[in-house]
Design an enzyme around this catalytic site. Structure first.
Site, short mmCIF file in Angstrom:
data_model
loop_
_atom_site.label_atom_id
_atom_site.label_comp_id
_atom_site.label_asym_id
_atom_site.label_seq_id
_atom_site.Cartn_x
_atom_site.Cartn_y
_atom_site.Cartn_z
CG HIS A 145 -0.39 0.12 2.53
ND1 HIS A 145 0.43 -0.84 3.09
CD2 HIS A 145 -0.46 1.11 3.45
CE1 HIS A 145 0.81 -0.45 4.29
NE2 HIS A 145 0.29 0.74 4.55
CG HIS A 189 0.19 4.45 4.69
ND1 HIS A 189 -0.51 3.69 5.59
CD2 HIS A 189 -0.67 5.41 4.24
CE1 HIS A 189 -1.75 4.16 5.68
NE2 HIS A 189 -1.87 5.20 4.88
ZN LIG Z 1 3.01 0.84 8.10
ZN LIG Z 2 0.07 1.77 6.48
#
Ligand SMILES: [Zn+2]
Ligand SMILES: [Zn+2]
Length: 257
Positions: free
Chosen positions: A52, A54
């Site tokens: 993902h 982030h």
């Molecule tokens: Zn993380």
């Molecule tokens: Zn995360």
């Protein structure tokens, strides 16, 4: 195959898998530990797998790709700088001669994916990012309780022997919350003891297994009567269905110290 959690930042692990010649890395938030590991063992990096968007998961992707030329794979529905092979549920990729199946696991972020391999030296393994943690689960930054509950159900349905490679060493604080939910869960008490011993020696508590998580992780146990009761004890308005119990647990954990 050697599976190594490279520590980074406060409590991240960059999962590193190699066969003595070729390597892959998952979520290189920082390039340095990855490049050092490659150099130390004289390995060629074949693939970078991203779960993902982030920054603590993608911060080192460009630097690692530039230094190694490795291919980058990541979620189809998230903003991650290319070039990138964009993946979604059911897609399959091959790295180090292993086949990984992609599972959509939205909730922590809206396009989060996990990578499942059913046979690495005879045992399955899943790289699940910030979705399932040992004893807990990721916060809902972009998704809904319905999505996250469904994502966790998919992971919980993997074979019990599946090694769970999550990205943060949150286990002990998760287990503290788990014990507040299920003080009578003996497996949870025993597992906590094991994890405390590991941390006391400076060792990772990970990987966990799906079987262990089914026994100790309250977020996978939303139909157990003790867990339902605890959720309703915390918030009397909680409906008895699994998603409502899950939502109350997640809310409760957000403020738990
Ligand atoms: Zn993380
Ligand atoms: Zn995360």
């Amino acid at each position: 195959m050697r599976l190594i959690p490279l520590p980074a930042f406060q409590d991240n692990y960059l999962w590193f898998l190699h066969d003595g010649r070729r390597a892959l890395v998952v979520d290189p938030g920082d390039a340095q530990p990855v490049l050092q590991a490659l150099q130390r063992e004289a390995l060629t990096l074949e693939a970078i797998l991203v779960t993902h968007h982030h920054p603590d998961h993608v911060g080192g992707v460009d630097a690692v790709r530039d230094a190694t030329g490795a291919k980058v794979c990541g979620p189809a529905r998230e903003k991650i700088p290319g070039p990138l092979t964009r993946l979604e549920e059911g897609d399959r990729i091959t790295a180090l001669g292993l086949e990984f199946r992609v599972i959509d696991v939205p909730g922590h972020t809206s396009g989060h994916i996990a990578y499942y391999c059913e046979d690495i030296d005879g045992r399955p393994l899943v790289f699940c990012g910030d979705t399932l943690f040992s004893g807990g689960c990721g916060r809902l930054f972009e998704g809904t309780p319905v999505q996250m509950h469904e994502s966790l159900e998919k992971l919980a349905a993997l074979p019990g022997s599946t090694r769970v490679c999550c990205t943060h060493e949150y286990t002990l604080s998760n287990l503290k919350f788990a014990r507040a939910v299920e003080p009578g869960n003996l497996q949870l008490v025993n597992y906590t003891k094991r994890c405390e011993e590991l941390r006391a020696q400076g060792l990772p508590t990970l990987p966990s297994t799906i079987e262990t998580e089914r026994q100790v992780n309250p977020f996978l146990r939303t139909r157990e009567s003790d867990v339902v009761q605890a959720a309703r004890g915390h918030d009397a308005a909680t409906a008895p269905d699994e998603v409502s119990v899950f939502a109350t647990l997640r809310q409760w954990k957000n403020g738990f110290k």
